[in-house]
Design a protein around this motif. Structure first.
Motif, PDB file in Angstrom:
ATOM      1  N   UNK A 103     -31.036 -11.547 -37.043  1.00 33.35           N
ATOM      2  CA  UNK A 103     -30.302 -11.005 -38.202  1.00 33.35           C
ATOM      3  C   UNK A 103     -28.827 -10.786 -37.871  1.00 33.35           C
ATOM      4  N   UNK A 104     -28.337 -11.456 -36.853  1.00 39.71           N
ATOM      5  CA  UNK A 104     -26.964 -11.244 -36.404  1.00 39.71           C
ATOM      6  C   UNK A 104     -25.904 -11.728 -37.364  1.00 39.71           C
ATOM      7  N   UNK A 105     -26.306 -12.540 -38.350  1.00 43.51           N
ATOM      8  CA  UNK A 105     -25.325 -13.081 -39.299  1.00 43.51           C
ATOM      9  C   UNK A 105     -25.287 -12.308 -40.611  1.00 43.51           C
ATOM     10  N   UNK A 106     -25.895 -11.121 -40.646  1.00 42.05           N
ATOM     11  CA  UNK A 106     -25.831 -10.324 -41.869  1.00 42.05           C
ATOM     12  C   UNK A 106     -24.400  -9.800 -42.047  1.00 42.05           C
ATOM     13  N   UNK A 107     -24.023  -9.521 -43.290  1.00 40.99           N
ATOM     14  CA  UNK A 107     -22.666  -9.063 -43.586  1.00 40.99           C
ATOM     15  C   UNK A 107     -22.646  -7.553 -43.748  1.00 40.99           C
ATOM     16  N   UNK A 108     -21.498  -6.943 -43.472  1.00 38.05           N
ATOM     17  CA  UNK A 108     -21.339  -5.504 -43.649  1.00 38.05           C
ATOM     18  C   UNK A 108     -20.853  -5.213 -45.067  1.00 38.05           C
ATOM     19  N   UNK A 109     -20.415  -3.995 -45.286  1.00 32.99           N
ATOM     20  CA  UNK A 109     -19.962  -3.610 -46.614  1.00 32.99           C
ATOM     21  C   UNK A 109     -18.734  -4.357 -47.080  1.00 32.99           C
ATOM     22  N   UNK A 110     -17.991  -4.945 -46.164  1.00 29.82           N
ATOM     23  CA  UNK A 110     -16.792  -5.714 -46.513  1.00 29.82           C
ATOM     24  C   UNK A 110     -17.077  -7.210 -46.601  1.00 29.82           C
ATOM     25  N   UNK A 111     -18.356  -7.590 -46.511  1.00 27.89           N
ATOM     26  CA  UNK A 111     -18.727  -8.991 -46.607  1.00 27.89           C
ATOM     27  C   UNK A 111     -18.434  -9.798 -45.363  1.00 27.89           C
ATOM     28  N   UNK A 112     -18.395  -9.150 -44.185  1.00 27.07           N
ATOM     29  CA  UNK A 112     -18.062  -9.822 -42.927  1.00 27.07           C
ATOM     30  C   UNK A 112     -19.252  -9.806 -41.987  1.00 27.07           C
ATOM     31  N   UNK A 113     -19.500 -10.915 -41.331  1.00 23.82           N
ATOM     32  CA  UNK A 113     -20.465 -10.933 -40.241  1.00 23.82           C
ATOM     33  C   UNK A 113     -19.775 -10.461 -38.962  1.00 23.82           C
ATOM     34  N   UNK A 114     -20.561 -10.349 -37.896  1.00 26.94           N
ATOM     35  CA  UNK A 114     -19.976  -9.912 -36.620  1.00 26.94           C
ATOM     36  C   UNK A 114     -18.911 -10.897 -36.150  1.00 26.94           C
TER      37      UNK A 114
END
Length: 455
Positions: free
Chosen positions: A204-215
């Motif tokens: 699940x490392x490519x999930x996005x945060x609240x700003x729509x960014x992946x790691x």
């Protein structure tokens, strides 16, 4: 607070404490009526005076529940300082629920122990009440996010045992940052590698945060240095993608399959056919991850070429004069033979060095290598370097040979490579021009549509 009692708390003087208690039975009762923020128990707990703490707890256990100006108990203070035995004494009096007391920042004693990496205290607290270690603070953070924020790697490893792997992957803070997001944001390579060892976090490392960014996207917003490049390499090896390369998961899986199937049925021509169609589709849709993964290697190769060009310029073919009787010291021998040959060699060598530095500039600038303009520049610069290397090679062989003789086989192979490089440069240029025209046309059409809608 009585001054003698205060000084005894600082030094842990048990004899003075016993004497004060004998003189005044109510000395501890009046502590809460003073303007001091810390009680004698708070001070002794911070200083690690175990015997002093035991006497205070036996005489007035309610001191353990007193709060200082930041709403911290003696357990908070002892945990932060790593006084394990005092922590045990306080827990015995206060009970296991004391592990959940929060200060004005919403932090429990376990948080303060983790922030200071007091591993033995952490073990005692999670053994007493492991559920409190899994609680979420008011700002949405877990204690593991706190460990990463303070770069407490050993505390992170110890506390991560409170969760199973699936739950670890789901932990996010108030901004939607997973543990991997936070570790990348803090540029903690050791933590990033540790987290990616967890299969659920890696998946699940490519999930996005609240700003729509992946790691990987988060890393693009950090200053570029060797640490950033190393983390980028680790993320790419783990197949972590950027947000624009992640498939949307808003629709159910079956629905997306049916939609794709119906689209192919209604428009059978949409599927690319033929070699050129597939090649064109690859050029437009290739995500460039392969090139991103090799960024570090390309930088090293560019540095090697630049260094080689610099060295060759200072040590030209034929060498330099080392004897003043033969010619000016340090001058190239070729300048005394045929100046035009040396000038040609110098121009070609300079072009190779400048193009190599251009490639290094693009690689070190942090520009995403999936950018078509960036790819085109890198391809052309690399092909030009190869062409000039071959031309320089042929010229130097000719100048070193009697009557500028070059073996026909050598000439054919070199010319074949030059033609191949020119062919690839032409193909990439054609693809880039067509892509640029299509982008411009789509942009102008969108603008016209907006204007017509406005009318």
């Amino acid at each position: 607070m009585d001054r003698n009692l205060f000084e005894a708390s600082l030094t842990g003087n048990v004899q003075v404490l016993n004497a004060l208690l004998q003189e005044d039975d109510f000395i501890l009762d009046r502590v809460s009526l003073t303007c001091f923020n810390e009680t004698p128990l708070d001070i002794a707990a911070m200083r690690g005076h175990l015997d002093f703490v035991r006497i205070l707890l036996s005489k007035k256990p309610s001191l353990a529940m007193s709060l200082d100006s930041q709403r911290r108990t003696a357990l908070h203070l002892a945990s932060a300082q790593g006084h394990v035995e005092i922590v045990r004494e306080l827990l015995y009096v206060m009970g296991s629920e004391a592990c959940g007391f929060r200060d004005q920042d919403g932090r429990t004693p376990l948080h303060l122990a983790a922030m200071n990496e007091q591993l033995e205290v952490i073990k005692v607290l999670i053994q007493t009440k492991p559920d409190f270690g899994r609680e979420i603070q008011e700002n949405g953070e877990s204690i593991l996010h706190t460990c990463i924020s303070y770069n407490r790697f050993e505390a992170l490893k110890l506390l991560s045992q409170l969760w199973n792997e699936d739950d670890l992957a789901k932990l996010t803070d108030g901004n939607g940052n997973t543990l991997l997001h936070r570790a990348v944001l803090q540029k903690q390579i050791q933590t990033v590698k540790y987290l990616l060892q967890k299969s659920s976090i890696k998946e699940t490392g490519s999930v996005v945060n609240g700003h729509g960014l992946t790691a990987l996207d988060v890393l693009d917003h950090r200053p570029r240095d060797l640490g950033t490049l190393e983390i980028q390499s680790v993320l790419m090896e783990a197949n972590i993608l950027r947000a624009k390369d992640v498939r949307p998961h808003s629709r159910p899986f079956q629905a997306s399959i049916e939609s794709k199937y119906s689209q192919n049925v209604t428009n059978p021509e949409s599927k690319p056919r033929g070699c050129m169609s597939r090649l064109w589709n690859w050029y437009l849709n290739d995500n460039g991850n392969w090139l991103e993964k090799q960024r570090g290697i390309l930088i090293v190769a560019g540095v090697v070429v630049v260094t080689g060009s610099f060295y060759t310029a200072l040590h030209p073919p034929g060498g330099t004069f080392s004897d003043p009787n033969n010619g000016p010291l340090g001058n190239a021998v070729q300048t005394e033979v045929v100046m035009d040959n040396f000038s040609t060699f110098l121009i070609q060598n300079t072009i190779i060095m400048v193009l190599s530095m251009l490639i290094l500039l693009v690689l070190l600038s942090g520009i995403p290598l999936r950018n078509k303009l960036c790819l085109w520049v890198l391809n052309l610069a690399t092909l030009c370097i190869m062409i000039f290397v071959i031309i320089t090679y042929l010229q130097e062989i000719a100048w070193m040979s009697p009557d500028t003789y070059i073996n026909p086989t050598t000439m054919i192979m070199c010319l074949a490579w030059i033609l191949l490089c020119l062919l690839f440069a032409f193909i990439h240029t054609i693809f880039f021009v067509i892509w640029a025209i299509k982008i411009t046309w789509k942009s102008s059409r969108t603008t016209r549509n907006k204007n017509s809608v406005g009318l």
